[in-house]
Every structure is written in structure tokens, then in C-alpha cells.
Design a protein around this motif. Structure first.
Motif, PDB file in Angstrom:
ATOM      1  N   GLU A  69     -26.603  11.496  -5.964  1.00 48.80           N
ATOM      2  CA  GLU A  69     -27.922  12.141  -5.947  1.00 48.80           C
ATOM      3  C   GLU A  69     -28.948  11.259  -5.252  1.00 48.80           C
ATOM      4  O   GLU A  69     -29.770  11.745  -4.467  1.00 48.80           O
ATOM      5  CB  GLU A  69     -28.368  12.439  -7.375  1.00 48.80           C
ATOM      6  CG  GLU A  69     -27.571  13.550  -8.051  1.00 48.80           C
ATOM      7  CD  GLU A  69     -27.792  13.609  -9.553  1.00 48.80           C
ATOM      8  OE1 GLU A  69     -27.007  14.302 -10.231  1.00 48.80           O
ATOM      9  OE2 GLU A  69     -28.736  12.957 -10.055  1.00 48.80           O
ATOM     10  N   VAL A  95     -28.510  11.427  -1.491  1.00 49.37           N
ATOM     11  CA  VAL A  95     -29.081  12.659  -0.941  1.00 49.37           C
ATOM     12  C   VAL A  95     -30.601  12.545  -0.866  1.00 49.37           C
ATOM     13  O   VAL A  95     -31.213  12.861   0.165  1.00 49.37           O
ATOM     14  CB  VAL A  95     -28.670  13.873  -1.801  1.00 49.37           C
ATOM     15  CG1 VAL A  95     -29.391  15.135  -1.314  1.00 49.37           C
ATOM     16  CG2 VAL A  95     -27.161  14.087  -1.751  1.00 49.37           C
ATOM     17  N   LEU A 129     -24.911  19.101   3.060  1.00 53.06           N
ATOM     18  CA  LEU A 129     -24.101  18.779   1.892  1.00 53.06           C
ATOM     19  C   LEU A 129     -22.660  19.170   2.160  1.00 53.06           C
ATOM     20  O   LEU A 129     -22.381  20.260   2.651  1.00 53.06           O
ATOM     21  CB  LEU A 129     -24.601  19.547   0.667  1.00 53.06           C
ATOM     22  CG  LEU A 129     -26.048  19.356   0.244  1.00 53.06           C
ATOM     23  CD1 LEU A 129     -26.348  20.241  -0.970  1.00 53.06           C
ATOM     24  CD2 LEU A 129     -26.350  17.902  -0.071  1.00 53.06           C
ATOM     25  N   ASN A 140     -25.899  17.757  -6.399  1.00 52.09           N
ATOM     26  CA  ASN A 140     -26.685  17.464  -5.209  1.00 52.09           C
ATOM     27  C   ASN A 140     -28.040  18.152  -5.244  1.00 52.09           C
ATOM     28  O   ASN A 140     -29.040  17.610  -4.757  1.00 52.09           O
ATOM     29  CB  ASN A 140     -25.923  17.892  -3.958  1.00 52.09           C
ATOM     30  CG  ASN A 140     -24.758  16.969  -3.637  1.00 52.09           C
ATOM     31  OD1 ASN A 140     -24.761  15.802  -4.003  1.00 52.09           O
ATOM     32  ND2 ASN A 140     -23.758  17.492  -2.942  1.00 52.09           N
TER      33      ASN A 140
END
Length: 330
Positions: A280, A283, A297, A308
Motif C-alpha cells: 500500500e 502504491v 495496478l 491497493n
């Protein structure tokens, strides 16, 4: 009968792509792996529809995505012809050509012959009359760049794609491509490079600066470094993992060095401090990086998609956190 979530646009952020009029979601769904016949169709459909229900309006493919090649496009084509048919105008569909796709001299690289043939095949598999973005997937130094860019421009003029992009191009080649496209009456919309906290080449080689200056968007792939930026490999390499396959050219045991593991361990500690998983945080970090229009993704199951999406709740980094990341990875 599928009905899209009426609240799908409430949480997702949408960013302008360079200086264009197009907006892309902060997070887009890439179909590189796990969306062909290697996965049961019902699982593919479940992930695609869940992504749309959460505001992910951009699906990114290529001619050779899926096993066998082309099956990712075929699977999405079935979904577009059925569940997502009423929502086509709410979607951005992209595909690419540039890597090997079929036998003989016309199924690879960057010739006009290959690009037109490949796109026509992709449109049939996708059940579409046009794609929103069509990319040349990699630079081809044996074909004149003028030929490749003229083909892309003509594809737009013919209405088979609304926009065009390039992928994996170094900065100098990307600028040359943009200039040629402009001469042919088409703007370069977007560049799709590999980029992550552990792979910073687009910053180091000036690609980000060049694209921002020229008003071209950037949508990176492999933002988790093929799974390195997760906790999957902190203790050992699972035999059924991507790195457990010795023949995998993108990630195998040779890539997971002591130095890399030390960085991943420290990054994971910071992620825990932030209340995130390492994936996470990776991202979130990519989303806030300069010049990034959207982040691709790559997921293999629903739980990864939902995890995500949580990154959208933690996009802010303090100066201290960013400095700590730099000190770890540099």
C-alpha cells in the motif's frame, strides 16, 4: 444482471493526463498477468467489475497479454460485450503492440504493417470499434521512427484510437517521437515506463523532467517491483511465487539479494509506522511522485485489488518520510 455501483465516483480521484483533456483515475487496472486463460474467467470478471465499482475506469492491455497471448483482450472483450456494454463511454481502454505476437517477419517490433495488423486483431478480441489509447510498446531502432509514429498518427486520424502513447522509450527517443507525432497532427498523450521505489530510472535519466515539460502524462507499471515491494519475500522465497520460478526473466532468486532485502525490511518498517502494508505504501508513494497521471495496478486476486485501493486513504507523505525513503533506497 450487473448494475454498476452508483457511488463508484465518490472516492476515486481523477487526474488530467499532461496537457490533454483526458482524465485518468488515480489507480488503473493492468492486465499484463493473471487476466488470460491462466485464471478462471469468472475470477477475472469479478476483479474487473469490482475495479469499476470502485471508480477504476481505465483498463490497460496489450496484444500479447494473457496466456495464451491475446486471451486477456478476449476476456475483457466478453465483459465489454455483456456486463460493461452500457458503460463503454465511462471507460478508457488501452492496448499496445511492439513485442513478439505471431510468427514471421510481420508480428513484432514497430512497422506500419505490424501496428495496423495488431490493432485490428485487438479490436476484434475486445469487441470494440476503437480503443481510447493505442501504444507502441517498445522502441524499435531498426524501423525508422518516422514510420512508427506516422502509423500511430494515421490510426488516430482513422478513428481506431482516440489517443496514442509510447512505452519503455528512453527520454531522447520519447522526445523525438513526440516531435514527429506533432508534425503528423497528433499529440503524444502518455508514456508507460517501469517505475517503483526500487527502480528510479525515469527520474535518474531525465524522462520525468522531459515529459512534464512537454505536457505528456506518465503511467508507470511494475510499481511493486514484481512483488519485491511486498512482504512476500522477507523470510524466504515461496516455491509457488513469481520469484520461485527460476525461468522468470522479470523476477527470480538472483534479483533478491541481501542488499535488496535490507532495503525492503526498512521500507516495511516505515510502512507499519504509517499504518499501511508495504504494498500500500509503494502504491501511495508512486501516486504522489512528480509527473504521474495514474498508477497501473497488477493484481492476481480480489484481496490485492482491495488492499491497493486502501492506498487512496494515505496519499500524503511528510517531508521526513520522503527523506527516509530516499535514504533507504538510494
Amino acid at each position: 444482471m450487473y448494475t454498476a455501483n452508483p457511488k463508484r465516483y465518490e472516492k476515486m480521484k481523477y487526474n488530467r493526463v499532461g496537457k490533454s483533456g483526458l482524465l485518468l483515475p488515480q489507480l488503473s487496472l493492468g492486465f499484463w498477468q493473471n487476466f488470460g486463460e491462466e485464471k478462471p474467467f469468472e475470477e477475472v470478471k469479478e476483479i474487473v467489475l469490482a475495479a469499476f465499482d470502485h471508480g477504476i475506469t481505465h483498463f490497460d492491455l496489450a496484444n500479447n497479454y494473457g496466456r495464451p497471448w491475446g486471451s486477456a483482450e478476449s476476456n475483457l472483450g466478453k465483459i465489454l460485450a455483456n456486463e460493461l456494454k452500457p458503460y463503454r463511454d465511462e471507460l478508457v481502454i488501452s492496448t499496445k503492440a511492439g513485442y513478439y505476437m505471431w510468427a514471421g517477419p510481420y508480428g513484432d517490433m514497430g512497422s506500419r504493417k505490424y501496428l495496423f495488423s495488431s490493432l485490428n486483431q485487438s479490436l476484434k478480441r475486445l469487441n470494440l470499434e476503437y480503443v481510447d489509447i493505442f501504444y507502441h510498446h517498445r522502441p524499435d531502432y531498426d524501423t525508422p521512427l518516422e514510420e512508427t509514429m506516422k502509423a500511430l498518427a494515421d490510426i488516430v486520424h482513422m478513428g481506431k484510437a482516440l489517443y496514442v502513447g509510447i512505452s519503455n522509450y528512453p527520454a531522447v527517443r520519447a522526445l523525438e517521437a513526440k516531435k514527429l507525432l506533432k508534425e503528423y497532427g497528433v499529440d503524444l498523450l502518455i508514456h508507460q515506463p517501469k517505475f517503483s521505489m526500487l527502480n528510479r530510472w525515469i527520474q535518474d535519466e531525465g524522462l520525468v523532467d522531459a515529459m512534464v515539460k512537454e505536457g505528456v502524462g506518465i503511467i508507470p507499471f511494475s510499481i511493486l517491483s514484481q512483488g519485491l515491494l511486498t512482504t512476500k519475500y522477507l523470510n524466504e522465497i515461496p516455491k509457488d511465487s513469481r520469484a520461485g520460478d527460476k525461468d522468470n526473466p522479470f523476477l527470480n532468486e538472483s534479483h533478491i539479494t541481501k542488499e535488496v532485502l535490507e532495503k525492503v525490511i526498512k521500507l516495511n518498517e516505515l510502512a507499519i509506522e504509517r499504518g499501511q502494508t508495504l504494498a500500500e505504501m509503494a502504491v501511495s508513494w508512486t501516486c504522489q511522485s512528480r509527473g504521474i497521471s495514474s498508477v497501473l495496478l497488477g493484481v492476481s486476486k480480489m484481496s490485492q485489488l482491495l488492499s491497493n485501493l486502501k492506498a487512496l486513504d494515505h496519499l500524503e507523505f511528510s517531508k521526513e518520510e520522503l527523506a527516509k525513503i530516499e535514504s533507504i533506497v538510494r
